[in-house]
Motif scaffolding. Structure first.
Motif, PDB file in Angstrom:
ATOM      1  N   LEU A  25       0.828  -1.206   0.000  1.00 54.74           N
ATOM      2  CA  LEU A  25       0.000   0.000   0.000  1.00 54.74           C
ATOM      3  C   LEU A  25       0.866   1.261   0.000  1.00 54.74           C
ATOM      4  O   LEU A  25       0.513   2.266  -0.630  1.00 54.74           O
ATOM      5  CB  LEU A  25      -0.937  -0.003   1.210  1.00 54.74           C
ATOM      6  N   ALA A  26       1.999   1.204   0.678  1.00 50.05           N
ATOM      7  CA  ALA A  26       2.913   2.356   0.656  1.00 50.05           C
ATOM      8  C   ALA A  26       3.411   2.620  -0.755  1.00 50.05           C
ATOM      9  O   ALA A  26       3.522   3.781  -1.192  1.00 50.05           O
ATOM     10  CB  ALA A  26       4.084   2.108   1.609  1.00 50.05           C
ATOM     11  N   ARG A  66      -0.408   5.714   3.160  1.00 48.71           N
ATOM     12  CA  ARG A  66       0.442   5.678   4.346  1.00 48.71           C
ATOM     13  C   ARG A  66      -0.320   5.044   5.505  1.00 48.71           C
ATOM     14  O   ARG A  66      -1.544   5.187   5.626  1.00 48.71           O
ATOM     15  CB  ARG A  66       0.902   7.077   4.744  1.00 48.71           C
ATOM     16  N   LEU A  67       0.408   4.344   6.340  1.00 52.64           N
ATOM     17  CA  LEU A  67      -0.180   3.762   7.543  1.00 52.64           C
ATOM     18  C   LEU A  67      -0.363   4.860   8.579  1.00 52.64           C
ATOM     19  O   LEU A  67       0.593   5.548   8.949  1.00 52.64           O
ATOM     20  CB  LEU A  67       0.743   2.665   8.092  1.00 52.64           C
ATOM     21  N   ARG A  68      -1.583   5.019   9.061  1.00 57.39           N
ATOM     22  CA  ARG A  68      -1.871   6.074  10.044  1.00 57.39           C
ATOM     23  C   ARG A  68      -1.832   5.538  11.473  1.00 57.39           C
ATOM     24  O   ARG A  68      -1.308   6.183  12.381  1.00 57.39           O
ATOM     25  CB  ARG A  68      -3.248   6.687   9.757  1.00 57.39           C
ATOM     26  N   SER A  69      -2.418   4.346  11.685  1.00 58.65           N
ATOM     27  CA  SER A  69      -2.457   3.784  13.037  1.00 58.65           C
ATOM     28  C   SER A  69      -2.662   2.286  12.950  1.00 58.65           C
ATOM     29  O   SER A  69      -3.130   1.761  11.931  1.00 58.65           O
ATOM     30  CB  SER A  69      -3.572   4.427  13.876  1.00 58.65           C
ATOM     31  N   ALA A  70      -2.303   1.585  14.033  1.00 60.45           N
ATOM     32  CA  ALA A  70      -2.480   0.132  14.077  1.00 60.45           C
ATOM     33  C   ALA A  70      -2.461  -0.320  15.531  1.00 60.45           C
ATOM     34  O   ALA A  70      -1.894   0.350  16.402  1.00 60.45           O
ATOM     35  CB  ALA A  70      -1.381  -0.580  13.283  1.00 60.45           C
ATOM     36  N   GLY A  71      -3.061  -1.476  15.790  1.00 52.60           N
ATOM     37  CA  GLY A  71      -3.075  -2.035  17.139  1.00 52.60           C
ATOM     38  C   GLY A  71      -3.549  -3.466  17.112  1.00 52.60           C
ATOM     39  O   GLY A  71      -4.044  -3.967  16.090  1.00 52.60           O
ATOM     40  N   GLU A 104      -4.475 -10.969  16.165  1.00 59.03           N
ATOM     41  CA  GLU A 104      -5.478 -10.227  15.392  1.00 59.03           C
ATOM     42  C   GLU A 104      -5.146  -8.748  15.522  1.00 59.03           C
ATOM     43  O   GLU A 104      -4.806  -8.260  16.615  1.00 59.03           O
ATOM     44  CB  GLU A 104      -6.868 -10.502  15.951  1.00 59.03           C
ATOM     45  N   SER A 105      -5.236  -8.025  14.411  1.00 63.61           N
ATOM     46  CA  SER A 105      -4.854  -6.608  14.465  1.00 63.61           C
ATOM     47  C   SER A 105      -5.717  -5.788  13.527  1.00 63.61           C
ATOM     48  O   SER A 105      -6.456  -6.320  12.685  1.00 63.61           O
ATOM     49  CB  SER A 105      -3.370  -6.444  14.098  1.00 63.61           C
ATOM     50  N   ILE A 106      -5.610  -4.492  13.679  1.00 58.75           N
ATOM     51  CA  ILE A 106      -6.372  -3.546  12.862  1.00 58.75           C
ATOM     52  C   ILE A 106      -5.440  -2.413  12.473  1.00 58.75           C
ATOM     53  O   ILE A 106      -4.586  -1.998  13.272  1.00 58.75           O
ATOM     54  CB  ILE A 106      -7.610  -3.022  13.629  1.00 58.75           C
ATOM     55  N   ALA A 107      -5.558  -1.945  11.236  1.00 59.83           N
ATOM     56  CA  ALA A 107      -4.687  -0.884  10.738  1.00 59.83           C
ATOM     57  C   ALA A 107      -5.492   0.062   9.864  1.00 59.83           C
ATOM     58  O   ALA A 107      -6.444  -0.351   9.191  1.00 59.83           O
ATOM     59  CB  ALA A 107      -3.521  -1.475   9.943  1.00 59.83           C
ATOM     60  N   VAL A 108      -5.092   1.319   9.867  1.00 60.67           N
ATOM     61  CA  VAL A 108      -5.778   2.360   9.100  1.00 60.67           C
ATOM     62  C   VAL A 108      -4.790   2.974   8.101  1.00 60.67           C
ATOM     63  O   VAL A 108      -3.673   3.337   8.466  1.00 60.67           O
ATOM     64  CB  VAL A 108      -6.326   3.456  10.022  1.00 60.67           C
ATOM     65  N   PHE A 109      -5.237   3.095   6.835  1.00 57.07           N
ATOM     66  CA  PHE A 109      -4.409   3.649   5.770  1.00 57.07           C
ATOM     67  C   PHE A 109      -5.147   4.822   5.116  1.00 57.07           C
ATOM     68  O   PHE A 109      -6.366   4.766   4.929  1.00 57.07           O
ATOM     69  CB  PHE A 109      -4.090   2.595   4.717  1.00 57.07           C
ATOM     70  N   GLU A 110      -4.377   5.839   4.760  1.00 53.88           N
ATOM     71  CA  GLU A 110      -4.936   6.996   4.050  1.00 53.88           C
ATOM     72  C   GLU A 110      -3.989   7.390   2.929  1.00 53.88           C
ATOM     73  O   GLU A 110      -2.793   7.028   2.962  1.00 53.88           O
ATOM     74  CB  GLU A 110      -5.111   8.174   5.003  1.00 53.88           C
ATOM     75  N   PRO A 111      -4.486   8.105   1.917  1.00 55.86           N
ATOM     76  CA  PRO A 111      -3.595   8.550   0.837  1.00 55.86           C
ATOM     77  C   PRO A 111      -2.420   9.360   1.390  1.00 55.86           C
ATOM     78  O   PRO A 111      -2.599  10.181   2.303  1.00 55.86           O
ATOM     79  CB  PRO A 111      -4.491   9.411  -0.049  1.00 55.86           C
ATOM     80  N   ALA A 112      -1.248   9.098   0.857  1.00 54.74           N
ATOM     81  CA  ALA A 112      -0.048   9.801   1.343  1.00 54.74           C
ATOM     82  C   ALA A 112      -0.096  11.263   0.911  1.00 54.74           C
ATOM     83  O   ALA A 112      -0.657  11.594  -0.113  1.00 54.74           O
ATOM     84  CB  ALA A 112       1.195   9.123   0.782  1.00 54.74           C
TER      85      ALA A 112
END
Length: 469
Positions: A438-439, A444-449, A461-469
């Protein structure tokens, strides 16, 4: 790359290295990717199941590989502060749980660190914001499970040096349980504290029932499914049950209240035989969204309902769908995320590769009075833009792929240019790989946990948020 000859003969260098005969002592330095303790002996890493970082242990070699060795824990000489007494008597041998000897808070911390390490090492991405972990009950949480059934006696010489808990009984004695660690053999269980009490309390009776059944040699396993309204067992068998066995199992179901399904073979459908009437469904609730979702015992659902509720709420909050927006939910299953998203968005399209789950999702939408969703069965390896359901694009996307990840889908998503992508993952290594992809595609990766969907196991198990760079 040139192909190997058809009759490839291993060289001497590829032969298995002999195992040292006597036990050794070693310090455990850190965890491996699958949360085994790692020591270094003669400059080679040794993975030791059951050992914790900071401990000094005595171990014996179980296997030597080209790049690392494997060891069997014999004794903890100096214990880590995070070590605790396992609750389950089978924890040393059963492969269902790998971490009952590690305090729950430490389990979460190690899984969170593993996620960050994988994102950095495999995906070459940093995490600007680490989300707080989502946690639930540590025991009694597992709503789906498969309990194996075998008639397996001792192999020649198997009793000598057999692992504790491994089956060494006669061939006429049925064994019910989960696979042993690093083995296809079954551990004969008497208890399982991670299963809900509705099923866990019946393990002794189930053992007796299997032993009494004349057709037990043709039983392969029991599928366990526990809803918030009822619990069910699916007995898979390779030969038809005779009248006496059928009555035994029907009586057991009536006495315990467990719904009973029979499945005569891998490809056959499962038919409920008790209770005799009513819809063949279990259910779970998402109260925050005023939703009740129904599922068949063989459907895929998240195994931990308490963490699932938190996960759905977090995913919806992070995606933040607006009343005028159109949202895409890929790998949607029976609507676990799609229907909550539909409570917030203008329209949601859920796409799933398995038609039975798509049908279940449509069922759930109708039962909950939701009409701003569309469910599609589609091959996601085909360009989405060719499908009519993708016309008009999407403002935001939720991804919940299987362990293999979503690498084939990502270039298509990038062409749709959503404003935000929320990615739910059950495998941090494929999430990390996909984050790197995705990069490259401009996100870009904004957050994850992490989310503790599987306490006491090495699953992350995890969750991640991506937004346009």
């Amino acid at each position: 790359m040139a192909k190997k000859p058809r009759f490839f003969k291993p060289t001497a260098a590829r032969a298995k290295r002999p195992l040292p005969g006597k036990p050794l002592e070693a310090d455990i330095l850190n965890f491996s990717h699958d949360l085994r303790g790692v020591a270094r002996v003669e400059e080679r890493p040794v993975f030791i199941d059951g050992a914790l970082p900071g401990e000094r242990v005595r171990f014996s070699y179980s296997e030597r590989r080209a790049r690392f060795d494997e060891g069997r824990l014999l004794e903890v000489i100096e214990a880590a502060d995070t070590r605790c007494a396992p609750r389950c008597a089978h924890s040393d041998t059963c492969g269902g749980c790998a971490l009952q000897h590690l305090q729950p808070a430490a389990q979460i911390a190690e899984k969170a660190q593993m996620l960050l390490d994988q994102l950095s090492r495999i995906g070459a991405v940093a995490v600007p914001e680490v989300l707080p972990p989502l946690v639930g009950e540590e025991f009694g949480y597992r709503r789906k499970a498969r309990i194996g059934i075998r008639l397996q006696g001792p192999k020649r010489g198997a009793t000598r040096g057999a692992k504790p808990g491994a089956n060494t009984g006669s061939a006429s004695t049925p064994v019910i349980g989960f696979r042993a660690k690093a083995s296809n053999e079954l551990v004969d269980i008497r208890e399982c504290p991670v299963l809900p009490p509705a099923v866990a309390d019946q393990i002794p009776a189930l053992r007796a029932l299997v032993a009494e059944s004349e057709g037990r040699a043709h039983f392969t396993h029991l599928e366990v499914a526990v809803g918030e309204d009822a619990a069910a067992l699916v007995l898979r068998h390779t030969q038809p049950l005779d009248a006496a066995d059928r009555q035994r199992w029907l009586s057991f179901a009536a006495d315990t209240g467990l719904h009973l399904y029979l499945q005569p073979g891998e490809a056959a459908s499962a038919q409920r035989v008790w209770p005799a009437s009513g819809v063949e469904r279990l259910e779970y609730r998402l109260p925050q969204f005023d939703l009740t979702l129904r599922f068949h015992p063989l459907d895929f659902v998240q195994v931990n309902f308490a963490v699932n509720r938190q996960m759905v709420a977090r995913a919806v909050a992070l995606l933040d769908p607006q009343p005028q927006e159109r949202v895409l939910d890929l790998f949607c299953g029976l609507g676990n995320f799609t229907l909550p998203l539909a409570r917030r968005a203008a329209q949601v399209v859920g796409v799933e590769g398995e038609g039975a789950l798509t049908a279940r999702a449509e069922e759930n939408a109708a039962a909950n009075g939701i009409d701003n969703v569309r469910f599609v069965t589609a091959d996601l390896s085909v360009d989405m833009r060719r499908h009519r359901w993708a016309e008009g694009g999407f403002h935001k996307v939720l991804l919940d792929p299987p362990r293999a990840g979503a690498i084939e889908v990502l270039p298509q998503l990038a062409r749709l240019r959503p404003q935000r992508i929320v990615y739910i993952s059950c495998n941090p290594s494929t999430l990390a790989r996909d984050a790197g992809e995705l990069a490259q595609l401009g996100y870009r990766l904004r957050s994850a946990g992490v989310m503790d969907m599987f306490p006491h196991t090495a699953h992350v198990e995890s969750i991640a948020v991506f937004e346009p760079a």
